[in-house]
Enzyme design. Sequence first.
Site, mmCIF file in Angstrom:
data_model
loop_
_atom_site.group_PDB
_atom_site.id
_atom_site.type_symbol
_atom_site.label_atom_id
_atom_site.label_comp_id
_atom_site.label_asym_id
_atom_site.label_seq_id
_atom_site.Cartn_x
_atom_site.Cartn_y
_atom_site.Cartn_z
ATOM 1 N N LYS A 52 9.845 -6.696 9.026
ATOM 2 C CA LYS A 52 10.931 -5.882 8.472
ATOM 3 C C LYS A 52 11.702 -5.204 9.606
ATOM 4 C CE LYS A 52 8.500 -5.277 4.169
ATOM 5 N NZ LYS A 52 7.462 -4.540 3.447
ATOM 6 N N GLN A 96 4.686 0.701 2.419
ATOM 7 C CA GLN A 96 4.051 -0.614 2.322
ATOM 8 C C GLN A 96 2.834 -0.547 1.386
ATOM 9 O OE1 GLN A 96 5.222 -3.474 3.586
ATOM 10 N NE2 GLN A 96 3.514 -4.605 2.702
ATOM 11 N N ASP A 119 12.782 -0.582 -2.587
ATOM 12 C CA ASP A 119 11.816 -1.522 -3.159
ATOM 13 C C ASP A 119 12.062 -1.742 -4.657
ATOM 14 O OD1 ASP A 119 9.814 -2.784 -1.621
ATOM 15 O OD2 ASP A 119 8.803 -0.877 -1.251
HETATM 16 N N1 GUN Z 1 3.477 -5.344 -0.399
HETATM 17 C C1 GUN Z 1 3.709 -6.644 -0.699
HETATM 18 N N2 GUN Z 1 5.005 -6.830 -1.031
HETATM 19 C C2 GUN Z 1 5.602 -5.619 -0.938
HETATM 20 C C3 GUN Z 1 6.942 -5.183 -1.152
HETATM 21 O O1 GUN Z 1 7.849 -5.926 -1.515
HETATM 22 N N3 GUN Z 1 7.156 -3.852 -0.927
HETATM 23 C C4 GUN Z 1 6.171 -2.990 -0.553
HETATM 24 N N4 GUN Z 1 6.484 -1.712 -0.394
HETATM 25 N N5 GUN Z 1 4.924 -3.374 -0.357
HETATM 26 C C5 GUN Z 1 4.646 -4.682 -0.548
#
Ligand code: GUN
Length: 291
Positions: A52, A96, A119
């Site tokens: 990211k 996350q 998200d």
């Molecule tokens: N863990 C796995 N996929 C995601 C996501 O799209 N966002 C977040 N915050 N955590 C994740």
Amino acid sequence: MAEILYGKPVADAVKAGLRSRIAALKEKGIQPGLAVLLVGEDPASCIYVRNKGRACEELGIYSETLRLPGDTEAAVLSAKIDELNANKRIHGILVQMPLPKPLNEQAVIRRILPEKDVDGFHPFNVGSMVQGINTFLPCTPAGILKMMEYYDIRPAGKHVVIVGRSNIVGKPMANLLCQKSPIANATVTLCHTATENLKSHTLQADILIAAAGVPAMIREDMVREGAVVIDVGVNRVPDAAARNGTRLCGDVDFDAVSRRAAAITPVPGGVGLMTIAMLMQNTVEAAEKQP
Ligand code: GUN
């Protein structure tokens, strides 16, 4: 043999569209900013978070990654989120998942301002999505819709079977695909760990979306000839031939299923690239909307 639906050209097209929006924001003195919070050291999460950060760098999005120890107290995490909510440089906040126990994921998500929830996990944004109101969409389901559009896979009127009911993928995906919209409008079946005779359902799929987190669980005999198969799984499995002794594996038995399917997404190189591209899109959108 199935057509392989790579994520890269789709993600590149999304990012190309973002570059002009980022340039337009720059004219106004605004640089989109994303904060990523990582609690603990789950290896898969560390890789996602690194990717990211790289994507932000590539596009000229300001990013901050906050790494907190696995035993961080809820009050400390809440205080960090409050700081980021108030920080004008930060337009998007991502925590996350999964969070280490005993942190309460729902409470953490609710702490993020809905307008910074890139998200699309906050109940306000989930509710808006369910009602078909324009809002931040969860990145993986949104990325899958984008991939379908790009490869001219039209779910309208088709039977989509989803395996997995997570809040991150399965549930929002089912919801988006049954909306009355030209890019959705599908008949949706949502299968999960309590589904009896899973194969009887998956065999009916025109489009099969595997998001269960179980390596290679979708076997050739579970897929209808000519189906489109979207693999959301990112599982690390042992592989003696690999340099570090492991390799990434989706939820689909790729080699076998690609003999039956009309089209299939690879792992890696498929849906994962889209998740990040859509996160970048949500961050740019957040910056455009915030004063
Ligand atoms: N863990 C796995 N996929 C995601 C996501 O799209 N966002 C977040 N915050 N955590 C994740």
